[in-house]
Design a protein around this motif. Structure first.
Motif, PDB file in Angstrom:
ATOM      1  N   MET A   1      94.775 -46.967 -83.083  1.00  0.00           N
ATOM      2  CA  MET A   1      94.773 -46.132 -81.890  1.00  0.00           C
ATOM      3  C   MET A   1      94.059 -46.857 -80.754  1.00  0.00           C
ATOM      4  SD  MET A   1      93.941 -42.580 -83.804  1.00  0.00           S
ATOM      5  CE  MET A   1      93.572 -41.591 -82.384  1.00  0.00           C
ATOM      6  N   MET A   2      94.747 -46.938 -79.609  1.00  0.00           N
ATOM      7  CA  MET A   2      94.190 -47.653 -78.464  1.00  0.00           C
ATOM      8  C   MET A   2      92.812 -47.106 -78.113  1.00  0.00           C
ATOM      9  SD  MET A   2      96.690 -49.668 -77.755  1.00  0.00           S
ATOM     10  CE  MET A   2      96.241 -50.386 -76.215  1.00  0.00           C
ATOM     11  N   MET A  26      97.336 -51.013 -81.046  1.00  0.00           N
ATOM     12  CA  MET A  26      98.504 -51.850 -80.745  1.00  0.00           C
ATOM     13  C   MET A  26      98.090 -53.037 -79.866  1.00  0.00           C
ATOM     14  SD  MET A  26     102.062 -50.865 -78.871  1.00  0.00           S
ATOM     15  CE  MET A  26     101.279 -50.298 -77.385  1.00  0.00           C
ATOM     16  N   GLN A  53      98.770 -54.011 -85.790  1.00  0.00           N
ATOM     17  CA  GLN A  53      99.937 -53.406 -85.138  1.00  0.00           C
ATOM     18  C   GLN A  53     100.264 -54.155 -83.848  1.00  0.00           C
ATOM     19  OE1 GLN A  53     100.269 -49.701 -82.791  1.00  0.00           O
ATOM     20  NE2 GLN A  53     101.626 -49.032 -84.430  1.00  0.00           N
ATOM     21  N   ASN A  80     105.171 -51.493 -83.502  1.00  0.00           N
ATOM     22  CA  ASN A  80     105.105 -50.169 -82.886  1.00  0.00           C
ATOM     23  C   ASN A  80     106.460 -49.807 -82.276  1.00  0.00           C
ATOM     24  OD1 ASN A  80     104.797 -48.083 -80.881  1.00  0.00           O
ATOM     25  ND2 ASN A  80     102.593 -48.400 -80.953  1.00  0.00           N
ATOM     26  N   LYS A 122     106.217 -48.410 -87.362  1.00  0.00           N
ATOM     27  CA  LYS A 122     105.768 -47.029 -87.098  1.00  0.00           C
ATOM     28  C   LYS A 122     106.652 -46.480 -85.997  1.00  0.00           C
ATOM     29  CE  LYS A 122     101.736 -44.220 -85.994  1.00  0.00           C
ATOM     30  NZ  LYS A 122     101.614 -43.960 -84.558  1.00  0.00           N
ATOM     31  N   LEU A 169     102.029 -36.154 -77.655  1.00  0.00           N
ATOM     32  CA  LEU A 169     101.389 -35.971 -78.965  1.00  0.00           C
ATOM     33  C   LEU A 169     101.284 -34.497 -79.318  1.00  0.00           C
ATOM     34  CD1 LEU A 169      98.472 -38.585 -78.723  1.00  0.00           C
ATOM     35  CD2 LEU A 169     100.566 -38.771 -80.047  1.00  0.00           C
ATOM     36  N   ASN A 194     103.185 -38.927 -90.667  1.00  0.00           N
ATOM     37  CA  ASN A 194     102.096 -38.883 -89.680  1.00  0.00           C
ATOM     38  C   ASN A 194     102.344 -37.745 -88.683  1.00  0.00           C
ATOM     39  OD1 ASN A 194     101.678 -40.382 -86.574  1.00  0.00           O
ATOM     40  ND2 ASN A 194      99.906 -39.991 -87.844  1.00  0.00           N
ATOM     41  N   GLY A 196      99.588 -34.530 -86.843  1.00  0.00           N
ATOM     42  CA  GLY A 196      99.010 -33.193 -86.983  1.00  0.00           C
ATOM     43  C   GLY A 196      98.372 -32.894 -88.329  1.00  0.00           C
ATOM     44  N   GLY A 216      95.429 -39.911 -87.516  1.00  0.00           N
ATOM     45  CA  GLY A 216      94.833 -40.516 -86.332  1.00  0.00           C
ATOM     46  C   GLY A 216      93.706 -39.675 -85.770  1.00  0.00           C
ATOM     47  N   ARG A 217      94.083 -38.697 -84.949  1.00  0.00           N
ATOM     48  CA  ARG A 217      93.070 -37.966 -84.177  1.00  0.00           C
ATOM     49  C   ARG A 217      92.044 -37.230 -85.035  1.00  0.00           C
ATOM     50  NH1 ARG A 217      97.432 -34.942 -80.628  1.00  0.00           N
ATOM     51  NH2 ARG A 217      98.471 -35.192 -82.635  1.00  0.00           N
TER      52      ARG A 217
END
Ligand SMILES: Cc1cc2nc3c(=O)[nH]c(=O)nc-3n(C[C@H](O)[C@H](O)[C@H](O)COP(=O)(O)O)c2cc1C
Length: 319
Positions: A1-2, A26, A53, A80, A122, A169, A194, A196, A216-217
């Motif tokens: 994740m950036m 990425m 990535q 990506n 991905k 997102l 992937n 949620g 991720g989040r």
């Protein structure tokens, strides 16, 4: 994740889990080739298993970066095909490539032929008006025929015009059944779901239908979720406490500061460590008052141990 999974963020996350696979943010192929490689691509051995990535659609560049990734010791190279940002589209990488299966297949073919590490992709389940099983399935078949056997599917489509990356997102609806169908139809592929996913019940449920789960989040907001995953999914009964993590991280900060890393570059990743726990506010406030500035003083990092230990006691008393 950036801006999240840089090498310091990954070091911190690895202290929480030995078993999960970690990925870099990425990296554009051009930056990997022409940029400061040490700064952009270096990592600490502890971070492994680690995937790099990349974003790009120039097959020669992708081929070169795959070789570089292998030589540097990465365990996987991931392309990506899911980022919808305008800048990324302008450079012709990310989600807009779902529209160009032939080009993607050529790129993947070059990547696979340039290295021995696994090449993964991905992507999203569709784009704009297209959220169609047949389209997605033939896209996946095409890229798997060119040698990509690990596919991470973000279970929502990308809207390429009119939505910001952040809206992309949450606005397109999650469609997990589409991912399950892809797995059913392509049982030879490793399909990672992937989007949620926020707790171990959900993870266990997805694992009945897919080969893996990417998060991720929820991890970035609540990093200790990784320790729960370590315990509940990998049956590791020896997970470190938050204050043990902090102790190890302070040692890391000490070493890194000597090499010129700023304290905030590391500590900013730990803001959510006490998420949902007693002491979370105190922890966040101390970090923001003392460690978020570019010139934060290393001496102040030691005090964070005291906060961690007090928080630990407070949470033990409660449970
Ligand atoms: C701040 C931020 C940065 C992201 N950077 C990347 C990235 O570099 N590469 C990528 O494939 N996805 C990136 N994503 C998307 C996530 O990897 C993930 O697919 C998405 O957030 C959905 O999963 P989640 O609900 O578990 O967060 C990013 C998401 C966020 C919020």
């Amino acid at each position: 994740m950036m801006d999240c999974t840089d090498r310091h963020g990954r070091y911190f996350l690895r202290l929480l889990s030995k078993n999960v696979m970690l990925y870099t943010e990425m990296v554009a192929t051009k930056s990997a080739i022409h940029g400061d490689r040490k700064k952009i691509l270096s990592f600490n051995e502890i971070e492994k298993p680690l995937g790099l990535q990349v974003g790009g659609s120039d097959k020669k560049e992708l081929s070169l970066v795959s070789k570089i990734a292998e030589d540097l010791g990465y365990d996987e190279i991931n392309i990506n095909l899911g980022c919808p940002s305008k800048k990324v589209q302008k450079n012709k990488f990310g989600a807009c490539l779902i529209k160009e299966p032939d080009l993607v297949a050529e790129c993947i073919n070059e990547m696979v032929n340039s290295c021995k590490i696994p090449v993964s992709a991905k992507t999203r389940i569709g784009f704009d008006d297209i959220e169609d099983f047949n389209y997605l399935n033939s896209f996946i078949k095409k890229i798997s025929d060119s040698g990509c056997k690990i596919i991470i599917l973000h279970a929502r489509k990308a809207i390429l015009k009119g939505l910001s990356p952040k809206e992309n997102l949450k606005v397109p609806k999650l469609n997990y059944p589409m991912v399950y169908e892809i797995k059913k139809e392509n049982n030879n592929l490793e399909i990672i779901i992937n989007g949620g996913i926020t707790d171990c019940f959900q993870i266990k449920d997805h694992l009945k239908k897919c080969d893996g789960v990417m998060i991720g989040r929820a991890i970035y907001q609540n990093p200790y979720f990784l320790a729960d995953i370590e315990n509940e999914i990998f049956d590791n009964t020896d997970v470190p406490t938050r204050s043990e993590i902090t102790e190890k991280l302070v040692e890391y900060v000490k070493d890194e500061v000597k090499k010129g890393t700023r304290v905030n570059q590391i500590m900013r990743h730990t803001v959510g460590l006490y998420h949902g726990k007693t002491g979370a506010n105190k922890w966040r406030r101390y970090l923001s008052d003392n460690m978020m500035a570019r010139d934060s003083d290393f001496q102040k990092v030691h005090h964070i141990m005291e906060i961690a230990q007090n928080n630990e006691k407070a949470n033990q008393t409660i449970s």
